[in-house]
Motif scaffolding. Structure first.
Motif, PDB file in Angstrom:
ATOM      1  N   CYS A  91      -2.872   9.731  -6.585  1.00 57.07           N
ATOM      2  CA  CYS A  91      -3.302  11.115  -6.376  1.00 57.07           C
ATOM      3  C   CYS A  91      -2.762  11.997  -7.501  1.00 57.07           C
ATOM      4  N   VAL A  98       4.822   9.086  -5.769  1.00 56.78           N
ATOM      5  CA  VAL A  98       3.474   9.315  -5.227  1.00 56.78           C
ATOM      6  C   VAL A  98       2.484   8.609  -6.139  1.00 56.78           C
ATOM      7  N   GLN A  99       1.599   7.824  -5.538  1.00 51.34           N
ATOM      8  CA  GLN A  99       0.638   7.077  -6.341  1.00 51.34           C
ATOM      9  C   GLN A  99      -0.776   7.311  -5.834  1.00 51.34           C
ATOM     10  N   VAL A 159       5.579   5.930  -2.160  1.00 52.41           N
ATOM     11  CA  VAL A 159       6.001   4.562  -2.464  1.00 52.41           C
ATOM     12  C   VAL A 159       7.481   4.546  -2.784  1.00 52.41           C
ATOM     13  N   GLN A 216       5.992  -0.065  -3.593  1.00 60.44           N
ATOM     14  CA  GLN A 216       5.496  -0.462  -2.267  1.00 60.44           C
ATOM     15  C   GLN A 216       5.322   0.770  -1.390  1.00 60.44           C
ATOM     16  N   ILE A 217       4.201   0.820  -0.647  1.00 58.61           N
ATOM     17  CA  ILE A 217       3.891   1.986   0.178  1.00 58.61           C
ATOM     18  C   ILE A 217       4.857   2.070   1.353  1.00 58.61           C
ATOM     19  N   GLN A 269       2.549   8.021   4.179  1.00 61.51           N
ATOM     20  CA  GLN A 269       1.522   8.893   3.621  1.00 61.51           C
ATOM     21  C   GLN A 269       2.020  10.335   3.597  1.00 61.51           C
ATOM     22  N   CYS A 293      -1.965  10.842   0.623  1.00 63.22           N
ATOM     23  CA  CYS A 293      -1.579  10.123  -0.594  1.00 63.22           C
ATOM     24  C   CYS A 293      -0.381   9.217  -0.288  1.00 63.22           C
ATOM     25  N   SER A 294      -0.239   8.175  -1.058  1.00 65.51           N
ATOM     26  CA  SER A 294       0.782   7.165  -0.774  1.00 65.51           C
ATOM     27  C   SER A 294       2.150   7.593  -1.283  1.00 65.51           C
ATOM     28  N   ALA A 343       4.453   4.008   7.105  1.00 69.65           N
ATOM     29  CA  ALA A 343       3.641   2.799   6.994  1.00 69.65           C
ATOM     30  C   ALA A 343       4.103   1.742   7.997  1.00 69.65           C
TER      31      ALA A 343
END
Length: 299
Positions: A104, A101-102, A129, A192-193, A196, A126-127, A179
């Motif tokens: 946040c 998680v990035q 990844v 890489q995302i 969410q 939040c992303s 995504a």
């Protein structure tokens, strides 16, 4: 004869007078004097020894009523230390990882609750990844979970799995959305995302979170394997705190060797019985058709 005798008497008398003068310090006519006793000599010597301040003529500080001068305290100043030498964490594997998680604030528990997995609490949106370079394996873009059936394969709601270059499979579930462009077989890089954070699946009544699990690649029908086979928090701790090369590969391999590549489900396996459908209803679609599966060889 008489004159000679008188001359000798005068000489003797003069000698006696000279001897008496030499033996008397006060000028008396004593011929001899006894020495003073030893104890008196020692006392006299001690009295005459200048060991005390009074004997030396230097008064003690404050003896005359004048206070002694006060010496101000001295402040010790520590020398300025050099900047710490920053040493990079040791390289523990050939792989580089990212916390899943990035962007946040996150919280998670480092203990086994029910399954070997971690619930990473984070704000919705939040992303999520990819933890490592690898290839997308499974993608579920539809939330099929219902409380009435609580089917095990649907409990993670929307999810993405990645089989990393380290041979480990990583699952991120309860997603709000996947995504765009994330499909099975897609090559991805660490960070890489993939989607969410949300609360799809059986997290519908909880705060948004990411269901994160570590396992190995299996057939999609063995859904309990992808739900988690390796405790992930030690690796999450390392990736979050700067050691991005700590790999779960060895632990995953050890667990797989112990349980076999296709172990039986032992925890949270049963689903609720499906309600009987009415004759007028259309038959439901097969349960697994909404899950797309990659074409990677077994890891």
């Amino acid at each position: 004869m008489r004159s000679g005798h008188k001359a000798r008497l005068a000489v003797v008398t003069g000698a006696v007078l000279v001897t008496g003068a030499c033996g008397s310090a006060g000028g008396t006519t004593s011929v001899s004097a006894r020495p003073a006793p030893l104890s008196q000599a020692v006392a006299a010597t001690a009295t005459a020894t200048p060991e005390t301040p009074a004997a030396t003529g230097s008064p003690e500080p404050g003896a005359t009523g004048t206070p002694a001068p006060r010496v101000p305290p001295q402040t010790l100043r520590r020398p300025k230390a050099d900047e710490p030498v920053r040493v990079p964490p040791p390289k523990l594997s050939d792989f580089t990882y990212s916390f899943p998680v990035q962007g946040c604030r996150v919280t998670y528990q480092s203990q086994l609750l029910v399954l070997p997995k971690t619930t990473i609490w984070a704000a919705k949106g939040c992303s999520f990844v990819s933890p490592v370079n690898g290839v997308v394996d499974e993608v579920n873009v539809k939330n099929r979970w219902t409380a009435s059936t609580d089917r095990g394969a649907d409990r993670e709601g929307r999810f993405v799995t990645v089989v990393g270059d380290d041979g480990v499979r990583y699952l991120g579930g309860h997603l709000e959305r996947v995504a765009p462009g994330i499909v099975p077989g897609r090559r991805v890089t660490a960070g890489q995302i993939l989607g969410q954070v949300g609360n799809s699946g059986n997290a519908r009544s909880t705060a948004s979170n990411l269901y994160f699990a570590i396992s190995w690649k299996t057939d999609p029908s063995l859904w309990w394997v992808r739900r988690g086979m390796v405790n992930p928090w030690n690796y999450l701790d390392a990736w979050l705190n700067g050691n991005r090369t700590l790999s779960p590969r060895d632990e995953m391999t050890a667990v797989r060797n112990r349980t076999g590549a296709a172990p039986r489900c032992t925890t949270l396996c049963a689903s609720k019985p499906k309600p009987k459908s009415k004759p007028t209803e259309r038959p439901p679609r097969p349960d697994d058709k909404h899950i797309t599966v990659g074409t990677l060889s077994g890891g």
